[in-house]
Design a protein around this motif. Structure first.
Motif, PDB file in Angstrom:
ATOM      1  N   PRO A 218       0.953  -1.113   0.268  1.00 52.10           N
ATOM      2  CA  PRO A 218      -0.129  -0.214   0.123  1.00 52.10           C
ATOM      3  C   PRO A 218       0.902   0.720   0.169  1.00 52.10           C
ATOM      4  O   PRO A 218       1.943   1.499   0.497  1.00 52.10           O
ATOM      5  N   VAL A 219       0.370   2.166  -0.837  1.00 54.54           N
ATOM      6  CA  VAL A 219       0.540   3.434  -1.049  1.00 54.54           C
ATOM      7  C   VAL A 219       2.371   3.710  -1.162  1.00 54.54           C
ATOM      8  O   VAL A 219       2.883   3.921  -2.577  1.00 54.54           O
ATOM      9  N   PHE A 220       3.191   2.887  -0.518  1.00 50.17           N
ATOM     10  CA  PHE A 220       4.825   3.155  -1.264  1.00 50.17           C
ATOM     11  C   PHE A 220       5.472   1.129  -1.419  1.00 50.17           C
ATOM     12  O   PHE A 220       4.823   0.391  -0.948  1.00 50.17           O
ATOM     13  N   ASP A 221       5.832   1.852  -2.759  1.00 53.10           N
ATOM     14  CA  ASP A 221       6.844   1.029  -3.219  1.00 53.10           C
ATOM     15  C   ASP A 221       7.378   0.791  -2.288  1.00 53.10           C
ATOM     16  O   ASP A 221       7.050   0.017  -0.624  1.00 53.10           O
ATOM     17  N   TRP A 222       8.537   0.262  -2.263  1.00 53.09           N
ATOM     18  CA  TRP A 222       9.688   0.495  -1.510  1.00 53.09           C
ATOM     19  C   TRP A 222      10.136   1.295  -0.574  1.00 53.09           C
ATOM     20  O   TRP A 222       9.711   2.450  -1.517  1.00 53.09           O
ATOM     21  N   THR A 223      10.661   1.204   0.408  1.00 49.92           N
ATOM     22  CA  THR A 223      10.717   1.930   1.565  1.00 49.92           C
ATOM     23  C   THR A 223      12.728   2.526   2.172  1.00 49.92           C
ATOM     24  O   THR A 223      12.975   1.666   2.653  1.00 49.92           O
ATOM     25  N   ARG A 224      13.173   3.611   1.707  1.00 50.32           N
ATOM     26  CA  ARG A 224      14.269   4.214   2.069  1.00 50.32           C
ATOM     27  C   ARG A 224      14.721   5.418   2.440  1.00 50.32           C
ATOM     28  O   ARG A 224      14.110   6.253   2.140  1.00 50.32           O
ATOM     29  N   THR A 225      15.064   5.457   3.843  1.00 48.99           N
ATOM     30  CA  THR A 225      14.942   7.021   4.311  1.00 48.99           C
ATOM     31  C   THR A 225      16.178   7.744   3.578  1.00 48.99           C
ATOM     32  O   THR A 225      16.627   8.883   4.109  1.00 48.99           O
ATOM     33  N   GLU A 226      17.440   7.012   3.304  1.00 49.67           N
ATOM     34  CA  GLU A 226      18.518   7.125   2.565  1.00 49.67           C
ATOM     35  C   GLU A 226      18.634   7.148   1.329  1.00 49.67           C
ATOM     36  O   GLU A 226      19.022   5.739   1.106  1.00 49.67           O
ATOM     37  N   LEU A 227      19.254   7.795  -0.142  1.00 49.97           N
ATOM     38  CA  LEU A 227      19.622   7.459  -0.911  1.00 49.97           C
ATOM     39  C   LEU A 227      20.783   7.675  -1.040  1.00 49.97           C
ATOM     40  O   LEU A 227      21.564   6.596  -2.543  1.00 49.97           O
ATOM     41  N   ALA A 228      22.155   8.684  -0.914  1.00 49.34           N
ATOM     42  CA  ALA A 228      23.002   8.244  -0.839  1.00 49.34           C
ATOM     43  C   ALA A 228      24.090   8.036   0.937  1.00 49.34           C
ATOM     44  O   ALA A 228      24.291   9.215   0.901  1.00 49.34           O
ATOM     45  N   ARG A 229      23.891   7.180   1.363  1.00 51.77           N
ATOM     46  CA  ARG A 229      24.338   6.909   2.666  1.00 51.77           C
ATOM     47  C   ARG A 229      25.795   6.896   2.024  1.00 51.77           C
ATOM     48  O   ARG A 229      25.926   5.749   1.296  1.00 51.77           O
ATOM     49  N   VAL A 230      27.010   7.120   3.328  1.00 46.91           N
ATOM     50  CA  VAL A 230      28.258   7.396   2.374  1.00 46.91           C
ATOM     51  C   VAL A 230      28.731   5.953   3.201  1.00 46.91           C
ATOM     52  O   VAL A 230      28.866   6.120   4.139  1.00 46.91           O
ATOM     53  N   ARG A 231      29.492   4.545   2.459  1.00 48.37           N
ATOM     54  CA  ARG A 231      30.040   3.485   3.111  1.00 48.37           C
ATOM     55  C   ARG A 231      31.392   4.344   3.218  1.00 48.37           C
ATOM     56  O   ARG A 231      32.321   5.086   1.918  1.00 48.37           O
ATOM     57  N   PRO A 232      31.780   3.662   3.826  1.00 45.15           N
ATOM     58  CA  PRO A 232      33.458   3.183   4.016  1.00 45.15           C
ATOM     59  C   PRO A 232      34.881   3.527   3.367  1.00 45.15           C
ATOM     60  O   PRO A 232      35.886   4.444   3.185  1.00 45.15           O
ATOM     61  N   ASP A 233      34.641   3.421   1.748  1.00 46.91           N
ATOM     62  CA  ASP A 233      34.791   3.076   0.496  1.00 46.91           C
ATOM     63  C   ASP A 233      34.680   3.943  -0.520  1.00 46.91           C
ATOM     64  O   ASP A 233      35.292   4.297  -1.524  1.00 46.91           O
ATOM     65  N   GLY A 234      33.904   4.799   0.298  1.00 45.06           N
ATOM     66  CA  GLY A 234      33.544   6.211  -0.306  1.00 45.06           C
ATOM     67  C   GLY A 234      32.254   6.807  -1.332  1.00 45.06           C
ATOM     68  O   GLY A 234      31.923   6.978  -2.028  1.00 45.06           O
TER      69      GLY A 234
ATOM     70  N   GLY B  58      16.015  14.787  -2.773  1.00 47.02           N
ATOM     71  CA  GLY B  58      17.432  15.679  -3.445  1.00 47.02           C
ATOM     72  C   GLY B  58      18.301  14.867  -3.743  1.00 47.02           C
ATOM     73  O   GLY B  58      19.522  15.627  -4.524  1.00 47.02           O
ATOM     74  N   ASN B  59      18.433  13.180  -3.148  1.00 51.79           N
ATOM     75  CA  ASN B  59      19.638  12.592  -3.541  1.00 51.79           C
ATOM     76  C   ASN B  59      18.543  11.347  -4.834  1.00 51.79           C
ATOM     77  O   ASN B  59      19.126  10.562  -5.762  1.00 51.79           O
ATOM     78  N   MET B  60      17.760  11.952  -5.925  1.00 48.85           N
ATOM     79  CA  MET B  60      17.112  10.865  -6.660  1.00 48.85           C
ATOM     80  C   MET B  60      18.069  11.152  -8.466  1.00 48.85           C
ATOM     81  O   MET B  60      17.840  11.028  -9.324  1.00 48.85           O
ATOM     82  N   ASN B  61      19.244  12.263  -8.408  1.00 47.33           N
ATOM     83  CA  ASN B  61      20.074  11.874  -9.510  1.00 47.33           C
ATOM     84  C   ASN B  61      18.982  12.429 -10.451  1.00 47.33           C
ATOM     85  O   ASN B  61      19.472  12.496 -11.549  1.00 47.33           O
ATOM     86  N   GLY B  62      18.077  13.041 -10.583  1.00 46.92           N
ATOM     87  CA  GLY B  62      17.110  14.078 -11.696  1.00 46.92           C
ATOM     88  C   GLY B  62      16.390  12.671 -12.008  1.00 46.92           C
ATOM     89  O   GLY B  62      15.779  12.785 -12.960  1.00 46.92           O
TER      90      GLY B  62
END
Ligand code: DNO
Length: 364
Positions: free
Chosen positions: A108-124, A149-153
């Protein structure tokens, strides 16, 4: 199995068919008519044109992800029969074009849900991530603004801005729909479409809920072995199957993925294979596909698929954003190509080991 890659069509994807074609081990694409809204008709001509475009690049369409299911069908409102009729026509048109695998979801309503789209991992590299704390601290209608803001257009599946503009109304539609009601509506839908699936040999592959628990109080019904088995039994037709998505079912650490795979032989019609790294059971991020970079034992997952004789399309799922690529979060070329190579490597080595014992033949 057949290794595939998802392609969002030329108007929406930064990745081209030519690039996918050069990823040697990928033979097919998983695609869709990306402009269509749930409830829209997919004409045979439109499907045919898409198919020709893919075939001109030396690939073929291995499956559709997704023919989306309307809210009227999910909530069981008065328009559902009309929308089911349209859905049946879409399946019929796909069948006529020789397309036999269809992924969909019943979230319902949302398909998948993530709270961040560009979390930086230790390797960058950057990855999609989820924390329950972030969901608990936000109103559903603020969700889209917090990540856009992190959808890259890109236009992300299930997060189309037009749909997200009406989140409050969507919640209203689901206010009387609990898990039982949602399950009944799913069964009603499946019973109605099985005859056309039988006629055209179409395998329906429901995508699990992601994450595999309720978000914002919304009901979620495809979250673990027990309720997947219940759904398969409720409509006990081989065309009623699942998309085995490790990254979705695996969000709940109590799901034993190899065991789940082995428990539903013949009913996994499509596989999404990826890994997650957990900081805590409710704070995870999408890692590289390799076992060593995340929490899952990817060898055991691929081995279980191999052992049940899985022969459908498989795709690497969300990749990390690496090497400076700018693409739809999760759907860049580079890390998905690495993921596909890794899965093919696991498959080949399992296959060779088994064949030495005279068991199975290479199937891709
Ligand atoms: C996310 C995808 C989902 C999936 C749908 C299937 O990246 O795995 O959007 O395509 O849930 O309908």
């Amino acid at each position: 199995m057949e290794m595939t890659m998802r392609w969002y069509t030329k108007n929406y994807d930064t990745v081209t068919l030519e690039q996918i074609r050069q990823t040697a081990y990928v033979k097919g694409v998983i695609t869709m008519l990306y402009d269509k809204q749930p409830g829209d008709l997919w004409t045979q001509e439109e499907i045919h044109a898409l198919k020709e475009e893919v075939e001109a690049a030396g690939l073929h369409i291995s499956g559709i992800e997704s023919v989306n299911v309307s809210d009227a069908i999910k909530t069981g409102s008065k328009d559902r029969d009309k929308d089911i009729d349209t859905y049946i026509k879409c399946l019929e048109n796909l069948g006529k074009e020789d397309i036999h695998t269809v992924c969909y979801n019943f979230m319902p309503v949302f398909d998948w849900t993530r709270t961040e789209l560009a979390r930086v991992r230790p390797d960058g590299s950057t990855v999609l991530a989820y924390t329950q704390e972030a969901v608990d601290a936000i109103k559903p209608e603020e969700m889209f603004d917090s990540i856009k803001g992190n959808m890259n257009g890109s236009v992300m599946p299930g997060w189309e801005p037009e749909r997200m503009a009406h989140v409050k109304e969507l919640f209203e539609l689901y206010k009387d729909v609990d898990e039982n009601k949602l399950f009944e509506n799913l069964v009603y839908f499946l019973n109605a479409i099985m005859p056309v699936c039988d006629k055209y040999n179409i395998n329906m592959a429901i995508h699990p809920d992601d994450p595999a628990w309720s978000v914002f109080g919304l009901p979620r019904i495809i979250t673990n072995k027990a309720n997947i088995q219940k759904m398969l039994k409720a409509v006990d037709n081989p065309h009623n199957g699942v998309t085995l998505c490790t990254g979705s079912l695996g969000t709940n650490l109590s799901n034993d993925l190899p065991d789940l795979i082995r428990s539903i032989p013949g009913r996994i019609h499509f596989a999404h294979v990826r890994n997650l790294f957990f900081h805590s059971p409710t704070n995870f991020e999408e890692s590289a596909h390799l076992s060593t970079d995340g929490t899952f034992d990817m060898y055991e997952i691929v081995k279980a698929l191999y052992d049940i004789g899985f022969d459908g399309p498989i795709r690497p799922d969300h990749g990390r954003m690496i090497w400076g690529e700018k693409a739809m979060p999760g759907y860049g070329l580079y890390d998905r190509a690495l993921g596909a190579a890794y899965i093919c490597g696991l498959w080949e080595s399992i296959d060779k080991a088994e064949s030495r014992d005279g068991a199975k033949k290479l199937t891709y």
